[in-house]
Design a protein around this motif. Structure first.
Motif, mmCIF file in Angstrom:
data_model
loop_
_atom_site.group_PDB
_atom_site.id
_atom_site.type_symbol
_atom_site.label_atom_id
_atom_site.label_comp_id
_atom_site.label_asym_id
_atom_site.label_seq_id
_atom_site.Cartn_x
_atom_site.Cartn_y
_atom_site.Cartn_z
ATOM 1 N N MET A 119 0.336 -1.334 -0.050
ATOM 2 C CA MET A 119 -0.067 0.115 0.091
ATOM 3 C C MET A 119 0.906 1.247 -0.176
ATOM 4 S SD MET A 119 -3.000 1.664 -0.260
ATOM 5 C CE MET A 119 -3.920 0.059 0.502
ATOM 6 N N ASN A 120 2.344 1.011 0.790
ATOM 7 C CA ASN A 120 2.869 2.323 0.974
ATOM 8 C C ASN A 120 3.385 2.792 -0.300
ATOM 9 O OD1 ASN A 120 2.352 3.004 3.259
ATOM 10 N ND2 ASN A 120 4.127 1.724 3.904
ATOM 11 N N ARG A 121 3.598 1.996 -1.546
ATOM 12 C CA ARG A 121 3.891 1.826 -3.181
ATOM 13 C C ARG A 121 3.407 2.592 -3.589
ATOM 14 N NH1 ARG A 121 4.834 -3.607 -5.538
ATOM 15 N NH2 ARG A 121 5.395 -2.598 -7.452
ATOM 16 N N VAL A 122 1.744 2.352 -3.368
ATOM 17 C CA VAL A 122 0.695 2.837 -4.538
ATOM 18 C C VAL A 122 0.770 4.357 -3.841
ATOM 19 C CG1 VAL A 122 -1.620 2.688 -4.678
ATOM 20 C CG2 VAL A 122 -0.852 0.754 -4.319
ATOM 21 N N THR B 16 0.022 -10.139 9.995
ATOM 22 C CA THR B 16 0.137 -8.771 8.927
ATOM 23 C C THR B 16 -1.578 -7.880 8.741
ATOM 24 O OG1 THR B 16 -0.184 -8.095 6.787
ATOM 25 C CG2 THR B 16 -1.416 -10.059 6.535
ATOM 26 N N ASP B 17 -1.123 -6.843 8.703
ATOM 27 C CA ASP B 17 -2.299 -5.763 8.830
ATOM 28 C C ASP B 17 -2.609 -5.468 6.996
ATOM 29 O OD1 ASP B 17 -2.376 -5.566 11.509
ATOM 30 O OD2 ASP B 17 -1.131 -3.892 11.802
ATOM 31 N N TYR B 18 -4.254 -5.315 6.970
ATOM 32 C CA TYR B 18 -4.713 -4.718 5.656
ATOM 33 C C TYR B 18 -5.109 -3.707 5.644
ATOM 34 C CZ TYR B 18 -5.054 -10.484 4.213
ATOM 35 O OH TYR B 18 -4.679 -11.520 4.701
ATOM 36 N N PRO B 19 -4.670 -2.761 5.128
ATOM 37 C CA PRO B 19 -5.089 -1.625 4.350
ATOM 38 C C PRO B 19 -5.726 -1.498 3.247
ATOM 39 C CG PRO B 19 -2.809 -1.571 3.767
ATOM 40 C CD PRO B 19 -3.245 -2.900 4.254
ATOM 41 N N THR C 202 -3.540 7.197 -4.480
ATOM 42 C CA THR C 202 -4.408 7.681 -3.643
ATOM 43 C C THR C 202 -5.063 8.359 -3.688
ATOM 44 O OG1 THR C 202 -2.364 7.588 -1.650
ATOM 45 C CG2 THR C 202 -3.460 4.912 -2.584
ATOM 46 N N ALA C 203 -6.449 8.294 -3.915
ATOM 47 C CA ALA C 203 -7.169 10.297 -3.466
ATOM 48 C C ALA C 203 -7.145 10.104 -2.097
ATOM 49 C CB ALA C 203 -8.809 9.574 -4.170
ATOM 50 N N LYS C 204 -7.073 8.702 -1.313
ATOM 51 C CA LYS C 204 -7.776 8.683 0.002
ATOM 52 C C LYS C 204 -6.378 8.250 1.102
ATOM 53 C CE LYS C 204 -11.962 10.752 -0.216
ATOM 54 N NZ LYS C 204 -12.023 11.951 0.491
ATOM 55 N N SER C 205 -6.267 8.446 1.600
ATOM 56 C CA SER C 205 -5.331 8.289 3.331
ATOM 57 C C SER C 205 -5.555 6.176 3.231
ATOM 58 C CB SER C 205 -5.283 8.774 4.303
ATOM 59 O OG SER C 205 -4.510 9.840 4.387
ATOM 60 N N PRO C 206 -5.166 5.741 3.261
ATOM 61 C CA PRO C 206 -4.931 4.257 3.595
ATOM 62 C C PRO C 206 -5.944 3.716 5.097
ATOM 63 C CG PRO C 206 -3.015 4.237 3.011
ATOM 64 C CD PRO C 206 -3.538 6.093 2.915
#
Length: 236
Positions: A79-82, A199-202, A88-92
């Protein structure tokens, strides 16, 4: 199977429906199929199109310009890569947690009782590729247990690892706890012990469309949490 992106359209929504395209980690497939069905039931003018694959592959496609509206990753790194790619339009928001699990075929033909048994010669071990979240976790767990073994097969998604075990093509696989539940009577879980990791899922809206933000909010809201819990995901 490992190299193919999985697409699913849940419901019809009518000829004039708006489509929201969701890219989600393979381990989320069952939960997100249920979630999409419930979302469409309360939003009949919106059709949800789901694409499942390993998080690393999905992140790469989104960064390259794939027309996704929402991205749900099985780890924060992809997610940080994206986010770093400005996609991204919004914060994860982290919406779920999953634990790594050691799974064997029903009947446990390899007679595996602990991680150390994976070092026995002749056993076939399936894991995710290193860039896939479950692959990174698997290597961390094996290193923590001081188990030195080279995997016999590396897959691009956790569901591909599960399939290898279910079909008896591998004596063991390192997957997520939710995948063990998805395997049903065809698999058994072997305790990992103190090396257990999670692992956490954002999730984040990728596009600026209102439907993207709305579906991401549904995932993190009470209905989304209820569905996730029914599939064995934990609250972060």
């Amino acid at each position: 199977m490992a190299g193919v992106l999985g697409w699913a359209s849940v419901g019809c929504g009518g000829d004039d429906a708006t489509t929201v395209t969701v890219y989600a980690a393979a381990s989320l497939s069952g939960a997100f199929e249920d979630m999409a069905g419930e979302y469409e039931a309360t939003n009949p003018k919106t059709a949800v199109r789901l694409s499942f694959a390993g998080s690393a592959r999905l992140a790469t496609q989104i960064i390259a310009g794939a027309r996704a509206d929402v991205f749900a990753s099985a780890d924060t790194a992809n997610m940080n890569r994206v986010v770093a790619g400005g996609r991204t339009a919004k914060s994860p928001v982290v919406f779920a947690r999953n634990h790594l699990a050691l799974v064997v075929p029903a009947g446990n033909p390899g007679d595996i009782a602990e991680l150390e048994d994976l070092e026995e010669p002749g056993l076939v071990l399936a894991v995710c590729a290193p860039e896939v979240p479950c692959g990174a976790l698997a290597r961390a767990v094996l290193a923590g247990a001081e188990v030195e073994i080279d995997a016999d097969t590396e897959e691009t998604s956790v569901r591909a690892v599960l399939t290898k075990v279910m079909l008896g093509e591998a004596d063991a696989g390192l997957v997520y706890a939710t995948d063990v539940a998805a395997g049903g009577a065809k698999v058994l879980e072997v305790p990992i012990g103190p090396q257990e990791r999670f692992t956490d899922y954002p999730v984040a809206a990728v596009s600026n469309r209102a439907e993207a933000a709305d579906f991401a909010a549904f995932v993190t809201g009470p209905e989304g949490r209820r569905i996730l819990a029914s599939h064995g995901f934990e609250t972060p």
